[in-house]
Design an enzyme around this catalytic site. Structure first.
Site, PDB file in Angstrom:
ATOM      1  N   GLU A   1     -78.505  18.901  36.146  1.00 59.24           N
ATOM      2  CA  GLU A   1     -78.333  19.349  37.535  1.00 59.24           C
ATOM      3  C   GLU A   1     -78.023  20.831  37.468  1.00 59.24           C
ATOM      4  O   GLU A   1     -76.921  21.243  37.111  1.00 59.24           O
ATOM      5  CB  GLU A   1     -77.190  18.555  38.195  1.00 59.24           C
ATOM      6  N   LEU A   2     -79.035  21.652  37.803  1.00 56.99           N
ATOM      7  CA  LEU A   2     -78.962  23.075  37.522  1.00 56.99           C
ATOM      8  C   LEU A   2     -78.868  23.896  38.813  1.00 56.99           C
ATOM      9  O   LEU A   2     -78.344  23.431  39.815  1.00 56.99           O
ATOM     10  CB  LEU A   2     -80.166  23.492  36.679  1.00 56.99           C
TER      11      LEU A   2
ATOM     12  N   TRP B   1     -67.776  25.150  36.325  1.00 54.81           N
ATOM     13  CA  TRP B   1     -66.483  25.549  36.874  1.00 54.81           C
ATOM     14  C   TRP B   1     -66.424  25.538  38.398  1.00 54.81           C
ATOM     15  O   TRP B   1     -65.341  25.580  38.966  1.00 54.81           O
ATOM     16  CB  TRP B   1     -66.129  26.967  36.392  1.00 54.81           C
ATOM     17  N   ASN B   2     -67.550  25.498  39.089  1.00 60.00           N
ATOM     18  CA  ASN B   2     -67.486  25.777  40.532  1.00 60.00           C
ATOM     19  C   ASN B   2     -66.946  24.605  41.352  1.00 60.00           C
ATOM     20  O   ASN B   2     -66.348  24.813  42.406  1.00 60.00           O
ATOM     21  CB  ASN B   2     -68.866  26.202  41.056  1.00 60.00           C
TER      22      ASN B   2
ATOM     23  N   GLY C   1     -76.094  26.146  34.414  1.00 61.97           N
ATOM     24  CA  GLY C   1     -77.211  27.066  34.579  1.00 61.97           C
ATOM     25  C   GLY C   1     -78.369  26.775  33.645  1.00 61.97           C
ATOM     26  O   GLY C   1     -78.223  26.102  32.620  1.00 61.97           O
TER      27      GLY C   1
ATOM     28  N   GLU D   1     -80.596  33.354  41.327  1.00 67.84           N
ATOM     29  CA  GLU D   1     -79.379  32.799  41.895  1.00 67.84           C
ATOM     30  C   GLU D   1     -78.238  33.806  41.753  1.00 67.84           C
ATOM     31  O   GLU D   1     -77.922  34.239  40.645  1.00 67.84           O
ATOM     32  CB  GLU D   1     -79.033  31.495  41.179  1.00 67.84           C
TER      33      GLU D   1
ATOM     34  N   GLU E   1     -78.364  12.422  40.605  1.00 66.07           N
ATOM     35  CA  GLU E   1     -77.016  11.927  40.824  1.00 66.07           C
ATOM     36  C   GLU E   1     -76.964  11.476  42.274  1.00 66.07           C
ATOM     37  O   GLU E   1     -77.537  12.110  43.149  1.00 66.07           O
ATOM     38  CB  GLU E   1     -75.980  13.026  40.552  1.00 66.07           C
TER      39      GLU E   1
END
Length: 488
Positions: free
Chosen positions: A256-257, A158-159, A235, A391, A468
């Site tokens: 991609e965490l 969502w970010n 996450g 985090e 990426e």
């Protein structure tokens, strides 16, 4: 507080095979983070809708992979142009999605355009493999082929919904794959306009499909037998579930965490530039809600007290408020759950001995209706504490003291994460040494940009695997076939 915009929110629908669908297995009520009030209804895909989308992508794959590379390149470059032309709309949608401040929203659109344009430029220059000579192959002629997987399942968080789309979809399409993307139900709007522009760019129906949804849709997408690779941003806990599901059929997965990136400030750095850049990167980019941000600030002891005071003053000067206003630096965080998580971590850090420099309390008054947490600086943080190891995903900066290069490196590498790292120093040799020694997928020296299209971006450890960006990001969407021709 007036957070209105002249741009109307698009209706949120499922986009399957070029058709818009407003019915799924349920409805999610989208909450505007700036006001705390509902502003849209989001249909949620279930297993049946996921199956339809995957089959639509599978049918489209045969045609799309056979489409001339130049045609795919032209369509992707057109898409980049269209996204750029719709900057204002995408910025407005980003604000509605998750409350990102307007300045950051505009910058995000510009970055997304570069990612799309970068992979559009690669589409007709693909690395097709290599040839082995008859002599070297024992009398036979051989070559390798780089072939697209087929249907790619993309799950984005969502970010940064537009950036996640730009970091995944263009590379996958350039390689000849088709895509089914599941955006978060918390931030559905950007994907709607992106899907419209995909069609306007001339990319055929079914090549790109959108299925907003929750955990049920994500699981169905990951486990679908026609999905040949999964790419996920999010996450570690969700990544474990995805990896476990993919392992059942040995399906490849790109992850991609999260991150807990260290930002090393040495006494010989340009301290004014380091303080401003470090503070802005911690708070001014999506209110701290991004994986690669430098959320651990490691400061050499000879400059520690003065630098902490400088960072605290800069952070306290940042305007927090209505994301529509052009001078706002920090907008809201995503929801009440984020407020609760952030505040509890800040309180525990203080109980464990961290010193609060600024912030540390949810904002009230005119901002009470939204999810606003101010830039929060905590100094004297123990490198082994929760705040230094976990985090936060919010506007919280942990400052840690170090004595020399060896200690700085030990602290920086002392987490389970390995996504990004930053170095500020006037010593080029030190920068080279530390860039090699930091256990991260990316290192930025003296304010260099991070997560840019032309360089690979990815992590190790709990920050994921694969890349990426760059040629490496394109190669994630090919598999290699070896072909040999004998003399018979």
């Amino acid at each position: 507080m007036d957070t209105s915009t002249d741009f109307a929110l698009p209706p949120v629908t499922l986009r399957i095979g070029g058709q818009a669908r407003s019915v799924g297995v349920g409805i999610h009520e989208h909450i505007n983070p700036a006001t705390g009030q509902p502003d849209a209804l989001v249909p949620l895909a279930g297993a049946a809708e996921v199956d339809e989308a995957v089959h639509a992508a599978h049918r489209a794959f045969t045609h799309w992979r056979a489409t001339p590379a130049g045609t795919r390149a032209k369509a992707l470059l057109k898409l980049a142009q269209l996204v750029e032309e719709h900057t204002e709309e995408f910025a407005a949608l980003a604000i509605a999605d998750n409350g990102i401040a307007r300045a950051s929203a505009n910058a995000t659109v510009a970055a997304a355009v570069e990612w799309i344009r970068y992979y559009g430029g690669w589409a007709d220059k693909l690395p097709l493999g290599r040839i082995t000579s008859a002599v070297g192959a024992g009398g036979s002629f051989g070559h390798t082929l780089r072939q697209p997987y087929g249907v790619i399942g993309a799950i984005i968080t969502w970010n940064a919904p537009l950036m996640s789309l730009a970091m995944k979809v263009p590379a996958a399409l350039a390689a000849g794959n088709t895509v089914v993307v599941k955006p978060s139900e918390l931030t559905p709007f950007s994907a709607m306009l992106f899907a419209d522009l995909i069609s306007e760019a001339g990319i055929p129906a079914g090549v790109f499909n959108v299925i907003p949804g929750g955990a049920e849709a994500g699981a169905a997408l990951v486990e679908h037998p026609l999905v040949k690779k999964v790419t996920f941003t999010g996450g570690p806990e969700t990544a474990r579930k995805i990896t476990s599901a993919c392992a059942q059929t040995f399906k490849p997965v790109l992850l991609e965490l999260g991150g807990k990136s260290a930002n090393l400030i040495f006494a010989d750095a340009d301290l004014e530039a380091a303080a401003m850049h470090s503070t802005y990167m911690a708070f001014g980019v999506m209110s701290g809600q991004a994986c690669a941000l430098p959320t651990r600030l490691l400061v050499q002891e000879s400059i520690y007290d003065a630098f902490v005071a400088k960072v605290g003053a800069i952070a306290a000067s940042f305007k927090v408020g209505n994301p529509q206003e052009p001078d706002t630096i920090c907008g809201p965080v995503i929801n009440q759950g984020a407020i609760d998580r952030i505040d509890s971590m800040v309180k525990r850090a203080q109980e464990q001995g961290a010193r609060l420099v600024t912030g540390g309390q949810r904002l009230e008054g005119d901002l009470a209706g939204g999810f606003y947490y101010p830039p929060t600086v905590l100094a004297d943080v123990n490198p082994d504490s929760e705040l230094a190891q976990k985090e936060v995903f919010g506007p919280v900066l942990a400052i840690i003291r170090f004595s020399d290069e060896a200690e700085a490196l030990a602290i920086a590498n002392g987490t389970d994460y390995g996504l990004s790292g930053s170095i500020w120093t006037g010593d080029a040799r030190r920068a080279i040494r530390l860039a090699e020694a930091l256990e991260t997928g990316e290192v930025a020296v003296n304010g260099a940009a991070i997560a840019v299209a032309e360089r690979p971006f990815g992590g190790i450890g709990h920050s994921g695997n694969g890349n990426e960006g760059g040629l490496e990001g394109l190669e994630e969407f090919f598999w290699t076939k070896s072909v040999a021709y004998g003399n018979g």
